[in-house]
Design a protein around this motif. Sequence first.
Motif, short mmCIF file in Angstrom:
data_model
loop_
_atom_site.label_atom_id
_atom_site.label_comp_id
_atom_site.label_asym_id
_atom_site.label_seq_id
_atom_site.Cartn_x
_atom_site.Cartn_y
_atom_site.Cartn_z
N LYS A 90 33.84 40.19 34.92
CA LYS A 90 33.11 39.62 33.78
C LYS A 90 33.74 38.28 33.35
O LYS A 90 33.05 37.35 32.93
CB LYS A 90 33.14 40.61 32.61
N LEU A 91 35.07 38.18 33.49
CA LEU A 91 35.75 36.96 33.07
C LEU A 91 35.66 35.84 34.11
O LEU A 91 36.11 34.72 33.86
CB LEU A 91 37.22 37.27 32.76
N GLY A 92 35.14 36.15 35.28
CA GLY A 92 34.89 35.12 36.29
C GLY A 92 36.06 34.85 37.23
O GLY A 92 36.12 33.79 37.86
N PHE A 93 36.99 35.82 37.35
CA PHE A 93 38.09 35.61 38.31
C PHE A 93 37.53 35.71 39.74
O PHE A 93 36.68 36.56 40.01
CB PHE A 93 39.19 36.66 38.10
N PRO A 94 38.02 34.86 40.65
CA PRO A 94 37.49 34.87 42.01
C PRO A 94 37.72 36.22 42.71
O PRO A 94 38.81 36.81 42.58
CB PRO A 94 38.28 33.76 42.73
N GLU A 95 36.72 36.65 43.45
CA GLU A 95 36.74 37.97 44.11
C GLU A 95 37.91 38.10 45.12
O GLU A 95 38.59 39.13 45.16
CB GLU A 95 35.40 38.16 44.83
N ASP A 96 38.15 37.03 45.92
CA ASP A 96 39.21 37.14 46.94
C ASP A 96 40.59 37.23 46.28
O ASP A 96 41.47 37.96 46.74
CB ASP A 96 39.14 35.97 47.95
N PHE A 97 40.77 36.51 45.16
CA PHE A 97 42.03 36.61 44.41
C PHE A 97 42.19 38.04 43.88
O PHE A 97 43.25 38.67 44.01
CB PHE A 97 42.02 35.61 43.25
N ALA A 98 41.10 38.57 43.31
CA ALA A 98 41.14 39.90 42.68
C ALA A 98 41.53 40.97 43.69
O ALA A 98 42.32 41.88 43.39
CB ALA A 98 39.79 40.21 42.04
N LYS A 99 40.98 40.85 44.90
CA LYS A 99 41.24 41.86 45.92
C LYS A 99 42.75 41.95 46.21
O LYS A 99 43.35 43.02 46.22
CB LYS A 99 40.47 41.46 47.19
#
Length: 394
Positions: A90-99
């Motif tokens: 929801k906060l817009g953090f990049p998906e690849d970073f999050a993984k």
Amino acid sequence: MYLTKEEEKIYDGEYGEVLEKCMNLLVSLGDIYGAEKLIPISSSQISGVSYKTIGDIGLEFLRDFANEKVEVSVPSTLNPCGMDVDNWKKLGFPEDFAKKQLEIIDCFKKIGAEISCTCTPYLTGNLPRFREHIAWAESSAVSFANSVIGAKTNREGGPAALASAIIGKTPYYGYHLDENRKATHIIEVNIENPSIDVYGALGYIVGKTVKNGIPYFKNIKNINNDELKALGAAMAASSGVALYHVENITPEAKKAIDDNLEKITIDMDDIKDAYEELNTCNEAPDLICIGCPHCSLREIKEIAEFIKKNSIKLKCDLWICTSLHMKAIADRMGYTRIIEKAGGEIVKDTCMVVAPIEDMGYKRVATNSGKAGVYLPSFCKSEVIYGNIKDILK
Ligand SMILES: C/C(=C\C(=O)O)CCOP(=O)(O)O
Ligand code: SF4
């Protein structure tokens, strides 16, 4: 360095490679700094949790630890990471970073570290006692533990704090020794209407002046814990200060002072100069970021009440960074709803400095944190608008 028979066995690899690596690291540190032995610690605070700072090499290292099934042997809490562990999408953090970030958190969970992800562990259950030896890493938490609580820790790096968490010990040198906890400079403070940002500016200047010394502050009255945390954090960012004393306030102040120390006076002109140095930009911010170190409940309450009283509608994004624990209470108290209604967010688990904010399009960050003011330009390539929270929000 003297090692007990058991410590020698660990050092020689009799309990496996991971413990051997940890012991080797602690012994090497002890040798470098002239420690005579290892001492037991009551807790650890582990930094190096963000994927932005540790990268794939750090993740690989943690995978090895997690796969070996070693566990921490003392209560150990984690520093913030680079995103809200639950609310990142929801906060817009990049998906690849999050993984990658989630995998790092999972590795720490496997080795038994409490995945609290905060730089204010003393507000969330990892509260050392006076004179206890600990091995903490995050520089503002180190400063608070040493100075405000009177526990004893060096400013550990992430790997050393992790090694200490696993072995349960730390080399006996530096701030663990009473003789190294004496003041080196007297700072006579003449400031008006101090607030978090004024203490941040004060910490910024004093750090630059005393470098790796131990300042003893005079003429500071009615300072609260949030202001002490802001002062220590800013000093630790502009310098290596890991311990300070405040006359009549911090627990070791009385014993820390000797005659003939260098005296420095700081007045409002010095504070104004510090604001000029910390401010790198005259334009409007695209992100307001509060909570470096993580906000206490009182700080969140003050912001929520100010927003409500002044019917504030934010013109840019607002992140109030805090722990999971404070957010839970803020939710119950209705502070989160007020902040969200104005267009802001309470962001858990996150260090703004090691979040990928530059990749999320944020270029100009407004903050009331002296520590963030020092680090944001280098870690995030941000322009900084430094000031009082009320002026920033209006
Ligand atoms: C600069 C940071 C902490 C400090 O001053 O100790 C940010 C967080 O660092 P990590 O090493 O990513 O925990
Ligand atoms: S938010 Fe600030 S105090 Fe907390 S870990 Fe990040 S840099 Fe350190």
